[in-house]
Write an enzyme that holds these catalytic residues in place. Structure first.
Site, PDB file in Angstrom:
ATOM      1  N   ASP A  17      51.888  27.943  46.280  1.00 25.81           N
ATOM      2  CA  ASP A  17      50.838  29.238  46.036  1.00 25.81           C
ATOM      3  C   ASP A  17      49.974  28.621  45.054  1.00 25.81           C
ATOM      4  OD1 ASP A  17      49.316  31.345  45.529  1.00 25.81           O
ATOM      5  OD2 ASP A  17      51.092  32.699  44.895  1.00 25.81           O
ATOM      6  N   TRP A  31      54.547  36.072  40.628  1.00 27.19           N
ATOM      7  CA  TRP A  31      54.048  35.917  41.879  1.00 27.19           C
ATOM      8  C   TRP A  31      55.324  35.144  42.729  1.00 27.19           C
ATOM      9  CZ3 TRP A  31      50.896  38.946  43.554  1.00 27.19           C
ATOM     10  CH2 TRP A  31      49.938  39.349  42.625  1.00 27.19           C
ATOM     11  N   LYS A  57      40.411  34.453  42.757  1.00 28.18           N
ATOM     12  CA  LYS A  57      40.358  33.974  41.324  1.00 28.18           C
ATOM     13  C   LYS A  57      39.419  32.940  41.185  1.00 28.18           C
ATOM     14  CE  LYS A  57      44.114  36.661  41.509  1.00 28.18           C
ATOM     15  NZ  LYS A  57      45.311  36.059  41.777  1.00 28.18           N
TER      16      LYS A  57
HETATM   17  C1  LIG Z   1      46.412  36.960  42.851  1.00 30.83           C
HETATM   18  C2  LIG Z   1      47.532  36.165  43.123  1.00 30.83           C
HETATM   19  C3  LIG Z   1      48.269  36.353  44.434  1.00 30.83           C
HETATM   20  C4  LIG Z   1      47.938  37.647  45.148  1.00 30.83           C
HETATM   21  O1  LIG Z   1      46.744  37.738  45.796  1.00 30.83           O
HETATM   22  P1  LIG Z   1      46.308  38.528  46.962  1.00 30.83           P
HETATM   23  O2  LIG Z   1      45.132  37.826  47.596  1.00 30.83           O
HETATM   24  O3  LIG Z   1      46.002  40.024  46.224  1.00 30.83           O
HETATM   25  O4  LIG Z   1      47.598  38.875  47.877  1.00 30.83           O
HETATM   26  C5  LIG Z   1      49.412  35.675  44.735  1.00 30.83           C
HETATM   27  N1  LIG Z   1      49.744  34.517  43.953  1.00 30.83           N
HETATM   28  C6  LIG Z   1      49.191  34.109  42.909  1.00 30.83           C
HETATM   29  C7  LIG Z   1      49.432  33.001  42.179  1.00 30.83           C
HETATM   30  C8  LIG Z   1      47.867  34.905  42.323  1.00 30.83           C
HETATM   31  O5  LIG Z   1      47.244  34.943  41.219  1.00 30.83           O
END
Ligand SMILES: *Cc1c(COP(=O)(O)O)cnc(C)c1O
Length: 364
Positions: free
Chosen positions: A174, A104, A198
């Site tokens: 993030d 990511w 998540k």
């Molecule tokens: C799942 C995830 C993303 C992407 O999320 P989207 O909502 O599909 O854009 C980005 N960063 C991390 C750490 C993730 O687990």
């Protein structure tokens, strides 16, 4: 009704049953509205109350200080890969520094490069992303636009438990895959963002927690939906918000507050679940090989390999017969991954551990 499986999916992922049940119960007619969440105005009293409740739950759970804004934005976490540099890098004359600890982080860098200069100050690629760095390994500069980290790399299963002191340079994180899994010192960050799917709700909505003074840095002329200032001024209601997502986040955060008892309690349970799984891996005499180094192991995404790929395929197939679903590793890294987010029960993890021990005794 079809029986629910033990769902170890990495995302979208399992959500707490009480929240799903409440959504189901009120789906046709929300109390006081006589219509469903996806059929009412986002300017209605009913929706205003849902939005405020979601915000106040987030504020309380994460102990968000008063000088931060809480936003719910469209586009998931990935849009934040662009929106953060658009607002805080574009036109700043500075570079942004990225710490890359997995897949990511790589994606975040790719988008940020389109907005300005990026320095990758630590990259775990040469070690196959098996760990997060010690902060002492990294020399951050004092004049960066911001520093970006991924608190938990969902695919590799490596997680920071501590955060760097970046002085006056804003730290942006993030936190998509470990938000709300344990307390996090929000005051040490300029911004934290997380896709909901998540640990919080359905895909498509991102939670953004943003220190108010950073709004002074945003450039003029951004598209309204990509301008934090516009979204703050509109209280996430500049246009029609992802209402269903916000509603489910409200229900899930209510569950965290009222049934779990907050993030300290949640963290205890999550640590217990993770310890059970890592213990099976560590005591398997090398039959199961954990991907992440012990110090960097994620409490949300547990990643491991079996002796060979045929056995991995068989393991995943056999697991499904026990209703253990979603444990195939990400296509980019292979192996197995159990995502044990907040709503994955201790019972589910214990069932997986028993299965793993059994599988080893039959095939080891
Ligand atoms: C799942 C995830 C993303 C992407 O999320 P989207 O909502 O599909 O854009 C980005 N960063 C991390 C750490 C993730 O687990």
């Amino acid at each position: 009704m079809e029986e629910r499986v033990y769902n170890f999916s990495a995302g979208p992922a399992t959500l707490p049953l009480p929240a799903l049940k409440e959504a189901q119960e009120h789906f046709l007619a929300l109390p006081g509205a006589g219509a469903s969440i996806i059929e009412i105005s986002h300017r209605s009293k009913t929706f205003a109350a849902i939005l405020e409740s979601a915000k106040s739950n987030v504020k309380e759970l994460l102990q968000v200080p008063d000088n931060y804004e809480i936003l719910f934005l469209h586009g998931g976490a990935s849009l934040q890969f662009s929106m953060a540099p658009m607002n805080f890098l574009r036109g700043s004359g500075k570079a942004a520094e990225y710490v890359v600890t997995g897949s990511w982080g790589v994606k975040a860098v790719k988008e940020a490069k389109k907005e300005g200069d990026i320095r990758i100050v630590w990259d775990g690629k040469s070690e196959n992303y098996v760990r997060v760095p010690d902060w002492a390994e990294i020399a951050f500069s004092e004049d960066a636009a911001y520093i970006h980290i991924t608190t938990n790399e969902t695919i590799q299963g490596v997680e920071f438990q501590q955060f760097p002191d970046t002085g006056s340079v804003p730290l942006i994180a993030d936190a998509s895959s470990d938000i709300m899994s344990q307390p996090i010192p929000v005051e040490e960050f300029g911004m934290i963002y997380a896709g909901a799917q998540k640990n919080m709700g359905p895909a498509g909505v991102a939670l953004v927690i943003l220190r108010k003074d950073l709004l002074d840095r945003t450039p003029e002329g951004l598209p309204a939906l990509l301008d934090y200032k516009v979204m703050v001024e509109g209280n996430s209601l500049y246009n029609t918000p992802p209402a269903f997502g916000i509603y489910v986040i409200m229900l899930v955060t209510k569950w965290l507050r009222e049934e779990i008892g907050g993030l300290r309690e949640m963290a205890k349970l999550n640590r217990k679940k993770a310890a059970l799984l890592y213990d099976v891996i560590d005591s398997s005499d090398g039959f199961y090989k954990g991907h992440a180094k012990s110090q960097s192991r994620s409490i949300m995404n547990v990643t491991w390999r079996l002796p060979d790929t045929d056995m991995e395929a068989d393991f995943i197939k056999q697991a499904a017969l026990q209703k253990l679903e979603g444990i195939k590793g990400h296509r980019s890294v292979g192996g197995c991954r159990a995502s044990i987010y907040n709503a994955v029960s201790l019972e589910a993890v214990e069932t997986l551990c028993d299965f793993m021990k059994n599988y080893q005794s039959k095939n080891g």
